[in-house]
Design a protein around this motif. Structure first.
Motif, PDB file in Angstrom:
ATOM      1  N   ASP A 227      69.440   2.074  68.756  1.00  0.00           N
ATOM      2  CA  ASP A 227      68.341   2.852  69.350  1.00  0.00           C
ATOM      3  C   ASP A 227      67.766   2.217  70.613  1.00  0.00           C
ATOM      4  OD1 ASP A 227      68.414   5.019  67.656  1.00  0.00           O
ATOM      5  OD2 ASP A 227      66.895   4.236  66.285  1.00  0.00           O
ATOM      6  N   ARG A 228      68.035   0.931  70.832  1.00  0.00           N
ATOM      7  CA  ARG A 228      67.524   0.273  72.037  1.00  0.00           C
ATOM      8  C   ARG A 228      68.145   0.829  73.312  1.00  0.00           C
ATOM      9  NH1 ARG A 228      68.709  -5.837  71.220  1.00  0.00           N
ATOM     10  NH2 ARG A 228      70.678  -4.909  70.581  1.00  0.00           N
ATOM     11  N   VAL A 229      69.255   1.543  73.179  1.00  0.00           N
ATOM     12  CA  VAL A 229      69.919   2.123  74.352  1.00  0.00           C
ATOM     13  C   VAL A 229      69.094   3.275  74.935  1.00  0.00           C
ATOM     14  CG1 VAL A 229      72.018   3.272  75.168  1.00  0.00           C
ATOM     15  CG2 VAL A 229      72.184   1.374  73.541  1.00  0.00           C
TER      16      VAL A 229
ATOM     17  N   ALA B 257      66.067  -5.245  79.792  1.00  0.00           N
ATOM     18  CA  ALA B 257      65.616  -6.640  79.908  1.00  0.00           C
ATOM     19  C   ALA B 257      64.555  -6.942  78.857  1.00  0.00           C
ATOM     20  CB  ALA B 257      65.075  -6.912  81.310  1.00  0.00           C
ATOM     21  N   ALA B 258      63.672  -5.974  78.622  1.00  0.00           N
ATOM     22  CA  ALA B 258      62.564  -6.173  77.684  1.00  0.00           C
ATOM     23  C   ALA B 258      62.991  -6.087  76.223  1.00  0.00           C
ATOM     24  CB  ALA B 258      61.464  -5.150  77.960  1.00  0.00           C
ATOM     25  N   ASN B 259      64.064  -5.347  75.919  1.00  0.00           N
ATOM     26  CA  ASN B 259      64.406  -5.155  74.505  1.00  0.00           C
ATOM     27  C   ASN B 259      65.564  -6.026  74.010  1.00  0.00           C
ATOM     28  OD1 ASN B 259      66.858  -3.914  75.149  1.00  0.00           O
ATOM     29  ND2 ASN B 259      66.161  -1.858  74.669  1.00  0.00           N
TER      30      ASN B 259
ATOM     31  N   LEU C   7      64.716   1.996  85.732  1.00  0.00           N
ATOM     32  CA  LEU C   7      64.110   2.165  84.401  1.00  0.00           C
ATOM     33  C   LEU C   7      64.964   1.494  83.329  1.00  0.00           C
ATOM     34  CD1 LEU C   7      62.880   5.879  84.490  1.00  0.00           C
ATOM     35  CD2 LEU C   7      61.450   3.850  84.221  1.00  0.00           C
ATOM     36  N   CYS C   8      66.267   1.681  83.427  1.00  0.00           N
ATOM     37  CA  CYS C   8      67.177   1.067  82.457  1.00  0.00           C
ATOM     38  C   CYS C   8      67.108  -0.451  82.517  1.00  0.00           C
ATOM     39  CB  CYS C   8      68.615   1.521  82.712  1.00  0.00           C
ATOM     40  SG  CYS C   8      68.955   3.238  82.301  1.00  0.00           S
ATOM     41  N   ARG C   9      67.171  -1.008  83.720  1.00  0.00           N
ATOM     42  CA  ARG C   9      67.135  -2.478  83.859  1.00  0.00           C
ATOM     43  C   ARG C   9      65.878  -3.064  83.215  1.00  0.00           C
ATOM     44  NH1 ARG C   9      71.338  -4.130  86.438  1.00  0.00           N
ATOM     45  NH2 ARG C   9      72.123  -3.072  88.283  1.00  0.00           N
TER      46      ARG C   9
ATOM     47  N   ALA D  11      69.133  -7.013  81.263  1.00  0.00           N
ATOM     48  CA  ALA D  11      69.005  -6.111  82.412  1.00  0.00           C
ATOM     49  C   ALA D  11      70.356  -5.592  82.888  1.00  0.00           C
ATOM     50  CB  ALA D  11      68.280  -6.808  83.558  1.00  0.00           C
ATOM     51  N   ASP D  12      71.398  -6.403  82.757  1.00  0.00           N
ATOM     52  CA  ASP D  12      72.713  -5.989  83.239  1.00  0.00           C
ATOM     53  C   ASP D  12      73.435  -5.025  82.290  1.00  0.00           C
ATOM     54  OD1 ASP D  12      73.183  -7.884  81.278  1.00  0.00           O
ATOM     55  OD2 ASP D  12      74.739  -8.935  82.405  1.00  0.00           O
TER      56      ASP D  12
END
Length: 165
Positions: free
Chosen positions: A26-28, A151-153, A145-147, A157-158
């Protein structure tokens, strides 16, 4: 019989993408607004095309917007409509949106979750009730937004780079 020589392919051609559209993790899903998430599938920095799944977990208005180019959609789960039209896009529906039309996407009260695949080229321009621009998103804002989200979850970031072309 002579054989036709193979056509050389440039080393600059980006690789194909083959991913499960509905992710196991779900983090995706990237939060975009209250109860609104997207799952990137393709973020093309050259053509400006982006493909994603839009997931909405609440009823009501999602956004009022227009596109300078056509948009194609396919409803995977749930249903939604545009206030400006009579039709309802429900599971299995294909949707074609002409360039330039302003429409207000709404998930009806009897729908707990909606997931739709969208193929968009160019920007999505958010407008107010008078048609004035109040924001936008495109391939580059989606990547940003994705990066930040990845990065946070803990995905890093990559993580988004696998969808970028």
């Amino acid at each position: 019989m002579s054989q036709t020589p193979a056509i050389p392919i440039s080393g600059d051609v980006p690789p194909e993408i083959a991913v499960a559209a509905l992710p196991d993790d779900d983090r995706v899903w990237v939060p975009q607004a209250d109860g609104v998430f997207f799952r990137p599938l393709l973020l093309n920095r050259i053509t400006g095309q982006w493909c994603n799944l839009l997931k909405v977990t609440r009823s009501g208005i999602v956004s009022r917007h227009r596109h300078p180019s056509l948009v194609l959609g396919y409803v995977i789960k749930g249903k939604w409509k545009y206030d400006e039209h009579d039709w309802v896009a429900d599971e299995g529906s294909f949707v074609y949106e002409p360039p330039g039309e302003i429409h207000c996407l709404r998930v009806p009260d009897d729908c707990a979750e909606m997931i739709t695949f969208f193929n968009i080229t160019g920007a999505m321009i958010y407008v107010d009730e008078n048609g004035r621009q109040v924001g936008y998103e495109d391939t580059f804002t989606k990547i940003d937004l994705c990066r930040a989200h990845y990065a946070a979850n803990g995905l890093g970031a990559d993580y988004v780079d696998r969808f970028c072309r």
